[in-house]
Motif scaffolding. Structure first.
Motif, PDB file in Angstrom:
ATOM      1  N   MET A   1      47.438   7.093  87.202  1.00 30.45           N
ATOM      2  CA  MET A   1      47.102   8.013  88.284  1.00 30.45           C
ATOM      3  C   MET A   1      46.649   9.367  87.748  1.00 30.45           C
ATOM      4  N   PHE A   2      47.137   9.787  86.571  1.00 29.29           N
ATOM      5  CA  PHE A   2      46.717  11.056  85.996  1.00 29.29           C
ATOM      6  C   PHE A   2      45.324  10.940  85.417  1.00 29.29           C
ATOM      7  N   ALA A   3      44.613  12.060  85.379  1.00 28.70           N
ATOM      8  CA  ALA A   3      43.277  12.093  84.783  1.00 28.70           C
ATOM      9  C   ALA A   3      43.373  11.659  83.331  1.00 28.70           C
ATOM     10  N   ASN A   4      42.272  11.174  82.801  1.00 30.07           N
ATOM     11  CA  ASN A   4      42.246  10.659  81.443  1.00 30.07           C
ATOM     12  C   ASN A   4      42.193  11.805  80.426  1.00 30.07           C
ATOM     13  N   VAL A   5      43.256  12.572  80.345  1.00 26.49           N
ATOM     14  CA  VAL A   5      43.396  13.666  79.395  1.00 26.49           C
ATOM     15  C   VAL A   5      44.686  13.425  78.632  1.00 26.49           C
ATOM     16  N   ASP A   6      44.608  13.461  77.320  1.00 31.73           N
ATOM     17  CA  ASP A   6      45.793  13.187  76.512  1.00 31.73           C
ATOM     18  C   ASP A   6      46.567  14.480  76.256  1.00 31.73           C
ATOM     19  N   HIS A   7      47.338  14.878  77.260  1.00 35.52           N
ATOM     20  CA  HIS A   7      48.126  16.108  77.170  1.00 35.52           C
ATOM     21  C   HIS A   7      49.140  16.023  76.028  1.00 35.52           C
ATOM     22  N   ASP A   8      49.734  14.858  75.853  1.00 37.44           N
ATOM     23  CA  ASP A   8      50.754  14.696  74.814  1.00 37.44           C
ATOM     24  C   ASP A   8      50.175  14.884  73.419  1.00 37.44           C
ATOM     25  N   ALA A   9      48.948  14.421  73.193  1.00 39.05           N
ATOM     26  CA  ALA A   9      48.314  14.596  71.882  1.00 39.05           C
ATOM     27  C   ALA A   9      48.077  16.071  71.596  1.00 39.05           C
ATOM     28  N   LYS A  12      51.398  17.679  70.746  1.00 36.81           N
ATOM     29  CA  LYS A  12      51.815  17.333  69.380  1.00 36.81           C
ATOM     30  C   LYS A  12      51.017  18.122  68.347  1.00 36.81           C
ATOM     31  N   LYS A  13      49.763  18.376  68.665  1.00 37.44           N
ATOM     32  CA  LYS A  13      48.892  19.112  67.742  1.00 37.44           C
ATOM     33  C   LYS A  13      49.269  20.593  67.675  1.00 37.44           C
ATOM     34  N   TYR A  14      49.476  21.223  68.830  1.00 35.16           N
ATOM     35  CA  TYR A  14      49.699  22.664  68.884  1.00 35.16           C
ATOM     36  C   TYR A  14      51.157  23.081  68.982  1.00 35.16           C
ATOM     37  N   ALA A  15      51.992  22.234  69.504  1.00 35.46           N
ATOM     38  CA  ALA A  15      53.415  22.558  69.660  1.00 35.46           C
ATOM     39  C   ALA A  15      54.223  21.293  69.367  1.00 35.46           C
ATOM     40  N   PRO A  16      54.259  20.886  68.081  1.00 38.01           N
ATOM     41  CA  PRO A  16      54.897  19.615  67.737  1.00 38.01           C
ATOM     42  C   PRO A  16      56.377  19.527  68.122  1.00 38.01           C
ATOM     43  N   ASN A  17      57.016  20.662  68.275  1.00 39.55           N
ATOM     44  CA  ASN A  17      58.433  20.671  68.654  1.00 39.55           C
ATOM     45  C   ASN A  17      58.624  21.128  70.096  1.00 39.55           C
ATOM     46  N   ALA A  18      57.632  20.870  70.929  1.00 44.15           N
ATOM     47  CA  ALA A  18      57.694  21.302  72.326  1.00 44.15           C
ATOM     48  C   ALA A  18      58.934  20.739  73.016  1.00 44.15           C
ATOM     49  N   ASP A  19      59.542  21.570  73.809  1.00 46.63           N
ATOM     50  CA  ASP A  19      60.719  21.196  74.586  1.00 46.63           C
ATOM     51  C   ASP A  19      60.253  20.350  75.775  1.00 46.63           C
ATOM     52  N   GLU A  20      60.612  19.077  75.779  1.00 47.42           N
ATOM     53  CA  GLU A  20      60.151  18.151  76.822  1.00 47.42           C
ATOM     54  C   GLU A  20      60.623  18.559  78.215  1.00 47.42           C
ATOM     55  N   THR A  21      61.755  19.224  78.303  1.00 50.83           N
ATOM     56  CA  THR A  21      62.233  19.695  79.599  1.00 50.83           C
ATOM     57  C   THR A  21      61.286  20.753  80.150  1.00 50.83           C
ATOM     58  N   SER A  88      43.778  20.872  77.233  1.00 46.51           N
ATOM     59  CA  SER A  88      44.793  20.380  78.166  1.00 46.51           C
ATOM     60  C   SER A  88      45.469  21.549  78.876  1.00 46.51           C
ATOM     61  N   ARG A  89      45.510  21.482  80.204  1.00 47.16           N
ATOM     62  CA  ARG A  89      46.152  22.544  80.983  1.00 47.16           C
ATOM     63  C   ARG A  89      47.657  22.610  80.673  1.00 47.16           C
ATOM     64  N   ILE A  90      48.289  21.478  80.521  1.00 47.07           N
ATOM     65  CA  ILE A  90      49.719  21.478  80.200  1.00 47.07           C
ATOM     66  C   ILE A  90      49.953  22.188  78.876  1.00 47.07           C
ATOM     67  N   CYS A  91      49.180  21.832  77.870  1.00 47.50           N
ATOM     68  CA  CYS A  91      49.327  22.440  76.556  1.00 47.50           C
ATOM     69  C   CYS A  91      49.030  23.936  76.616  1.00 47.50           C
ATOM     70  N   PHE A  92      47.958  24.309  77.286  1.00 44.96           N
ATOM     71  CA  PHE A  92      47.586  25.726  77.404  1.00 44.96           C
ATOM     72  C   PHE A  92      48.710  26.523  78.048  1.00 44.96           C
ATOM     73  N   TYR A  93      49.266  26.012  79.138  1.00 46.14           N
ATOM     74  CA  TYR A  93      50.338  26.721  79.838  1.00 46.14           C
ATOM     75  C   TYR A  93      51.593  26.805  78.962  1.00 46.14           C
ATOM     76  N   TYR A  94      51.890  25.732  78.257  1.00 44.99           N
ATOM     77  CA  TYR A  94      53.060  25.748  77.371  1.00 44.99           C
ATOM     78  C   TYR A  94      52.872  26.807  76.288  1.00 44.99           C
ATOM     79  N   LEU A  95      51.701  26.825  75.654  1.00 46.31           N
ATOM     80  CA  LEU A  95      51.436  27.796  74.599  1.00 46.31           C
ATOM     81  C   LEU A  95      51.449  29.221  75.139  1.00 46.31           C
ATOM     82  N   LEU A  96      51.011  29.414  76.373  1.00 45.05           N
ATOM     83  CA  LEU A  96      51.058  30.742  76.985  1.00 45.05           C
ATOM     84  C   LEU A  96      52.507  31.196  77.156  1.00 45.05           C
TER      85      LEU A  96
END
Length: 107
Positions: A1-9, A12-21, A88-96
């Motif tokens: 159902m999600f758009a074909n964007v690999d947010h997880d990749a 992993k590239k920019y925040a390999p230790n990202a807090d999944e919560t 990735s919007r998820i990655c961008f927001y996390y990094l922000l």
């Protein structure tokens, strides 16, 4: 159902230790935007897009108020991800949140 964007990749590239919560909070915040390809990505070359992120996510979700500091953080994140055409919007927001020291506000 999600758009074909690999947010997880991207995470992993920019925040390999990202807090999944924290990532889950961002996913929930973005909701339906993640279901469409264009809205699941950030267009860092579009000033209106960055203004929406500043006035929405940065101010409302992260509680930031200094426009100049937010804009500087947005630029840092955009520069960090500049090698990726599709940001990735998820990655961008996390990094922000990481850049502004506000990851703890993602609850």
């Amino acid at each position: 159902m999600f758009a074909n964007v690999d947010h997880d990749a991207d995470l992993k590239k920019y925040a390999p230790n990202a807090d999944e919560t924290k990532v889950a909070v961002i996913r929930k915040y973005l909701g339906i935007a993640l279901q469409h390809h264009d809205s699941s990505l950030v267009a860092t070359s579009d000033p209106a897009e960055l203004s929406r992120i500043r006035d929405g996510f940065a101010k409302k979700k992260l509680g930031l108020s200094d426009d100049h500091a937010i804009d500087a953080a947005l630029k840092k994140v955009a520069d960090r991800m500049k090698g990726d055409h599709n940001k990735s919007r998820i990655c961008f927001y996390y990094l922000l949140a990481e850049e502004t020291g506000t990851l703890t506000k993602l609850i």
